[in-house]
Design a protein around this motif. Sequence first.
Motif, PDB file in Angstrom:
ATOM      1  N   TYR A   1       0.881  -1.116   0.077  1.00 10.90           N
ATOM      2  CA  TYR A   1       0.004  -0.092  -0.113  1.00 10.90           C
ATOM      3  C   TYR A   1       0.745   1.209  -0.080  1.00 10.90           C
ATOM      4  CZ  TYR A   1      -3.320  -3.443   1.392  1.00 10.90           C
ATOM      5  OH  TYR A   1      -4.112  -4.690   1.438  1.00 10.90           O
TER       6      TYR A   1
ATOM      7  N   TYR B   1       4.039   0.353   2.829  1.00  7.44           N
ATOM      8  CA  TYR B   1       3.886  -0.596   3.729  1.00  7.44           C
ATOM      9  C   TYR B   1       2.955  -1.602   3.155  1.00  7.44           C
ATOM     10  CZ  TYR B   1       5.293   2.803   7.382  1.00  7.44           C
ATOM     11  OH  TYR B   1       6.089   3.773   8.143  1.00  7.44           O
ATOM     12  N   ASP B   2       2.793  -2.802   4.239  1.00  9.00           N
ATOM     13  CA  ASP B   2       2.215  -3.986   3.762  1.00  9.00           C
ATOM     14  C   ASP B   2       0.754  -3.977   4.353  1.00  9.00           C
ATOM     15  OD1 ASP B   2       2.955  -4.474   6.534  1.00  9.00           O
ATOM     16  OD2 ASP B   2       3.978  -6.253   6.155  1.00  9.00           O
ATOM     17  N   HIS B   3       0.504  -2.856   4.905  1.00  9.32           N
ATOM     18  CA  HIS B   3      -0.999  -2.543   5.503  1.00  9.32           C
ATOM     19  C   HIS B   3      -1.567  -1.356   5.068  1.00  9.32           C
ATOM     20  CE1 HIS B   3       0.261   0.069   8.642  1.00  9.32           C
ATOM     21  NE2 HIS B   3       1.512  -0.792   8.936  1.00  9.32           N
ATOM     22  N   GLN B   4      -2.672  -0.944   5.290  1.00  6.58           N
ATOM     23  CA  GLN B   4      -3.408   0.364   4.850  1.00  6.58           C
ATOM     24  C   GLN B   4      -3.892   0.809   6.355  1.00  6.58           C
ATOM     25  OE1 GLN B   4      -6.565   0.443   2.457  1.00  6.58           O
ATOM     26  NE2 GLN B   4      -7.218  -1.537   2.541  1.00  6.58           N
ATOM     27  N   GLN B   5      -3.348   0.734   7.377  1.00  9.29           N
ATOM     28  CA  GLN B   5      -3.874   1.008   8.647  1.00  9.29           C
ATOM     29  C   GLN B   5      -3.254   2.424   8.956  1.00  9.29           C
ATOM     30  OE1 GLN B   5      -3.065  -1.889  11.482  1.00  9.29           O
ATOM     31  NE2 GLN B   5      -3.910  -3.658  10.156  1.00  9.29           N
TER      32      GLN B   5
END
Length: 210
Positions: A69, A87-91
């Motif tokens: 992301y 990143y490997d997340h969209q938090q």
Amino acid sequence: MAANRNTVQKIMQKYNLQCRIKPKRKWRSQGESIIIAPDLLKRDFTASAPNKKWVTDITYIQYGSTTKYLSTIMDLFNNEIVAYKLYDHQQTPLVIDTLMEALEHRSSPDGVIIHSDQGSVYTSYAYQDFVKKNDLISSMSRRGNCWDNAVIESFHSNLKSEEFQYVKFNSLGNHEVTERIRDYLNYYNEERIQEKLGYLTPMKYGVKAA
């Protein structure tokens, strides 16, 4: 046959060509507090000076072994990408870390309008609290209206169509994807000319206007 990036760019612009982008998935945890900011830009994607208006967004990067992301922040004065995170997340930490990098890069300017969509990370209390504590002004697109943040949406579309045009999903190593994103952003800021900027690059336009 290899082609120069600028040549491809001009051809795509001439025929209004863009890559097809997978629609974003929106999610929000049940019971999560949200803060909706008014749309202060109203599709006026111009700025009279640096650090007046920033736009930001997240896009999916699905060319590596796992989905990444990409969060970016653009200064509408010269369309420079001020900061990005992959990143490997969209938090929420993704967008806060991107904004933190932008503030460090631009020496913590006050009163900047930071415009986003109404995604859960941007409406979260943690993000809005970070914006407020750093003397920034939150602005948001109307719900379901991508044209209210068209400049950054277009940038992400161009990134994918220019850098990953002939790449199949999940066909690269994550390290190569990271390198391609970094190289493209450097190219975009330092080499890619824009009509809006008098056919200068974002960096050259910024230096000329300083």
